[in-house]
Write an enzyme that holds these catalytic residues in place. Structure first.
Site, PDB file in Angstrom:
ATOM      1  N   TYR A 158      57.774  44.851  38.742  1.00  0.00           N
ATOM      2  CA  TYR A 158      56.704  45.422  37.917  1.00  0.00           C
ATOM      3  C   TYR A 158      57.265  46.533  37.027  1.00  0.00           C
ATOM      4  O   TYR A 158      56.973  46.601  35.830  1.00  0.00           O
ATOM      5  CB  TYR A 158      55.589  45.945  38.828  1.00  0.00           C
ATOM      6  CG  TYR A 158      54.331  46.390  38.113  1.00  0.00           C
ATOM      7  CD1 TYR A 158      53.304  45.483  37.837  1.00  0.00           C
ATOM      8  CD2 TYR A 158      54.154  47.714  37.725  1.00  0.00           C
ATOM      9  CE1 TYR A 158      52.137  45.892  37.191  1.00  0.00           C
ATOM     10  CE2 TYR A 158      52.997  48.124  37.072  1.00  0.00           C
ATOM     11  CZ  TYR A 158      51.989  47.214  36.813  1.00  0.00           C
ATOM     12  OH  TYR A 158      50.840  47.623  36.175  1.00  0.00           O
TER      13      TYR A 158
HETATM   14  N1  LIG Z   1      44.746  49.047  37.532  1.00  0.00           N
HETATM   15  C1  LIG Z   1      45.689  49.936  37.285  1.00  0.00           C
HETATM   16  O1  LIG Z   1      45.745  51.022  37.899  1.00  0.00           O
HETATM   17  C2  LIG Z   1      46.743  49.670  36.255  1.00  0.00           C
HETATM   18  C3  LIG Z   1      47.719  50.657  36.054  1.00  0.00           C
HETATM   19  C4  LIG Z   1      48.710  50.440  35.112  1.00  0.00           C
HETATM   20  C5  LIG Z   1      48.717  49.278  34.359  1.00  0.00           C
HETATM   21  N2  LIG Z   1      47.756  48.334  34.571  1.00  0.00           N
HETATM   22  C6  LIG Z   1      47.836  47.118  33.768  1.00  0.00           C
HETATM   23  O2  LIG Z   1      46.597  46.873  33.116  1.00  0.00           O
HETATM   24  C7  LIG Z   1      46.396  45.456  33.006  1.00  0.00           C
HETATM   25  C8  LIG Z   1      45.055  45.083  33.632  1.00  0.00           C
HETATM   26  O3  LIG Z   1      45.069  45.495  34.999  1.00  0.00           O
HETATM   27  P1  LIG Z   1      43.790  45.361  35.951  1.00  0.00           P
HETATM   28  O4  LIG Z   1      43.931  46.436  36.952  1.00  0.00           O
HETATM   29  O5  LIG Z   1      42.563  45.234  35.152  1.00  0.00           O
HETATM   30  O6  LIG Z   1      44.144  43.979  36.672  1.00  0.00           O
HETATM   31  P2  LIG Z   1      43.230  43.016  37.573  1.00  0.00           P
HETATM   32  O7  LIG Z   1      41.868  43.615  37.805  1.00  0.00           O
HETATM   33  O8  LIG Z   1      44.077  42.655  38.752  1.00  0.00           O
HETATM   34  O9  LIG Z   1      43.041  41.745  36.615  1.00  0.00           O
HETATM   35  C9  LIG Z   1      44.176  41.030  36.225  1.00  0.00           C
HETATM   36  C10 LIG Z   1      43.791  40.048  35.134  1.00  0.00           C
HETATM   37  O10 LIG Z   1      44.985  39.314  34.785  1.00  0.00           O
HETATM   38  C11 LIG Z   1      44.712  37.918  34.901  1.00  0.00           C
HETATM   39  N3  LIG Z   1      45.887  37.155  35.318  1.00  0.00           N
HETATM   40  C12 LIG Z   1      46.729  37.433  36.336  1.00  0.00           C
HETATM   41  N4  LIG Z   1      47.645  36.468  36.454  1.00  0.00           N
HETATM   42  C13 LIG Z   1      47.378  35.555  35.486  1.00  0.00           C
HETATM   43  C14 LIG Z   1      47.967  34.326  35.102  1.00  0.00           C
HETATM   44  N5  LIG Z   1      49.031  33.812  35.742  1.00  0.00           N
HETATM   45  N6  LIG Z   1      47.438  33.653  34.059  1.00  0.00           N
HETATM   46  C15 LIG Z   1      46.348  34.129  33.413  1.00  0.00           C
HETATM   47  N7  LIG Z   1      45.735  35.283  33.733  1.00  0.00           N
HETATM   48  C16 LIG Z   1      46.254  35.991  34.761  1.00  0.00           C
HETATM   49  C17 LIG Z   1      43.634  37.837  35.972  1.00  0.00           C
HETATM   50  O11 LIG Z   1      42.978  36.591  35.869  1.00  0.00           O
HETATM   51  P3  LIG Z   1      42.365  35.833  37.178  1.00  0.00           P
HETATM   52  O12 LIG Z   1      40.971  36.373  37.355  1.00  0.00           O
HETATM   53  O13 LIG Z   1      42.434  34.401  36.814  1.00  0.00           O
HETATM   54  O14 LIG Z   1      43.257  36.188  38.347  1.00  0.00           O
HETATM   55  C18 LIG Z   1      42.762  39.026  35.602  1.00  0.00           C
HETATM   56  O15 LIG Z   1      41.907  38.699  34.534  1.00  0.00           O
HETATM   57  C19 LIG Z   1      47.611  44.812  33.684  1.00  0.00           C
HETATM   58  O16 LIG Z   1      48.592  44.518  32.724  1.00  0.00           O
HETATM   59  C20 LIG Z   1      48.105  45.894  34.618  1.00  0.00           C
HETATM   60  O17 LIG Z   1      49.467  45.749  34.916  1.00  0.00           O
HETATM   61  C21 LIG Z   1      46.771  48.506  35.505  1.00  0.00           C
END
Ligand SMILES: NC(=O)c1ccc[n+]([C@@H]2O[C@H](COP(=O)([O-])OP(=O)(O)OC[C@H]3O[C@@H](n4cnc5c(N)ncnc54)[C@H](OP(=O)(O)O)[C@@H]3O)[C@@H](O)[C@H]2O)c1
Length: 253
Positions: A158
């Site tokens: 990551y």
């Molecule tokens: N949450 C945090 O604290 C945080 C911190 C830093 C950065 N980020 C970044 O912000 C972004 C969003 O994070 P989040 O926390 O909202 O994540 P999340 O709630 O886990 O949602 C992840 C999203 O990515 C999609 N996804 C994952 N694998 C996929 C694949 N193989 N093909 C198509 N879609 C896929 C999921 O779709 P499905 O529903 O189909 O699984 C879901 O819509 C990410 O890039 C994450 O790394 C988050």
């Protein structure tokens, strides 16, 4: 009027990972600001966000693709352009996390994280860039992370991928800024989404995290609505290669 700088009326935005979490909030925000939306998602059955967008009076088109697989995204942007006639905004939001001590980190986990978090981000940027350079305008927004700056612990893939996203954002910006295409990133702090379920449920760790965040709370998915509309709109016309932290002040501490 200054407020018009933030309007996305008549725009077309493509976004990945908008089935839930931060991506869902950002897709709704883009639609609320006036944009039609293409959802790049792997589920063929889930129509919830599409229906929310259509209730706002916007058009929504789903492109099915699994972002772990480069071949599935090869036609993604051309499908969006075939449907809407153009592409103004690309948000590379989808991301996954895998945790394990580095010595035990499985190669398939490395590949999965690198493919979803970096390789298909690059491929979609490249496809969108080709279209936007032809148009002479466009906005690309990549989701980076605090681990674009810090190494983290037990998340080597990551950290490597998100470091790459930050560098890719700057590299593309350097090539495309003079050609009407803005490439920027958003850096989420600790956000209460499914990705952090384990951390949130660990009371001690969750408290330690909150104590470290100057704003004194976990971020929420809706905290990204303003940032994404800003970077997708004319309001950010002279902002290039920037990583905008939405982190409650974490990086400044
Ligand atoms: N949450 C945090 O604290 C945080 C911190 C830093 C950065 N980020 C970044 O912000 C972004 C969003 O994070 P989040 O926390 O909202 O994540 P999340 O709630 O886990 O949602 C992840 C999203 O990515 C999609 N996804 C994952 N694998 C996929 C694949 N193989 N093909 C198509 N879609 C896929 C999921 O779709 P499905 O529903 O189909 O699984 C879901 O819509 C990410 O890039 C994450 O790394 C988050």
């Amino acid at each position: 009027m200054t407020v018009d700088l933030f309007s996305l009326d008549g725009k077309v935005a493509a976004i990945t990972g908008a089935t839930r979490g931060i991506g869902r909030s950002m897709a709704i925000a883009l639609a609320e600001a006036g944009s039609d939306i293409a959802l790049l998602q792997r589920s063929k059955e889930f129509l919830g966000v599409k229906e929310e967008i259509e209730r706002l009076g916007r058009k929504c088109f789903i492109v099915n693709c699994d972002l772990e697989n480069a071949s599935e995204v090869s036609e993604a942007i051309s499908s969006v352009v075939a449907y809407f006639g153009k592409l103004d905004i690309l948000v590379n939001n989808a991301g996954i996390q895998r945790r394990s001590p580095a010595v035990d980190f499985a190669e398939e986990d490395w590949d999965a994280v690198m493919n979803v978090n970096l390789k298909t981000v690059w491929l979609l940027c490249q496809q969108a860039g080709r279209q936007m350079l032809k148009q002479g305008s466009g906005k690309i927004i990549n989701m980076a992370s605090l681990l674009s700056y810090q190494g983290g612990i037990t998340v080597p893939a990551y950290a490597a991928a998100k470091g790459g996203v930050a560098q890719l954002t700057k590299a593309l910006s350097n090539e495309w800024a003079a050609k009407g295409v803005n490439v920027n990133g958003i850096v989420p702090g600790y956000i209460a989404t499914d990705m952090n379920e384990a951390l949130i449920n660990d009371e001690t760790r969750s408290r330690q995290i909150i104590e470290r965040i100057p704003a004194g709370r976990w971020g929420q998915a809706n905290d990204f609505k303003g940032a994404v509309v800003f970077l997708a709109s004319d309001a950010s016309a002279y902002i290039h290669g920037h990583l905008l932290a939405v982190d409650g002040g974490w990086l400044g501490r």
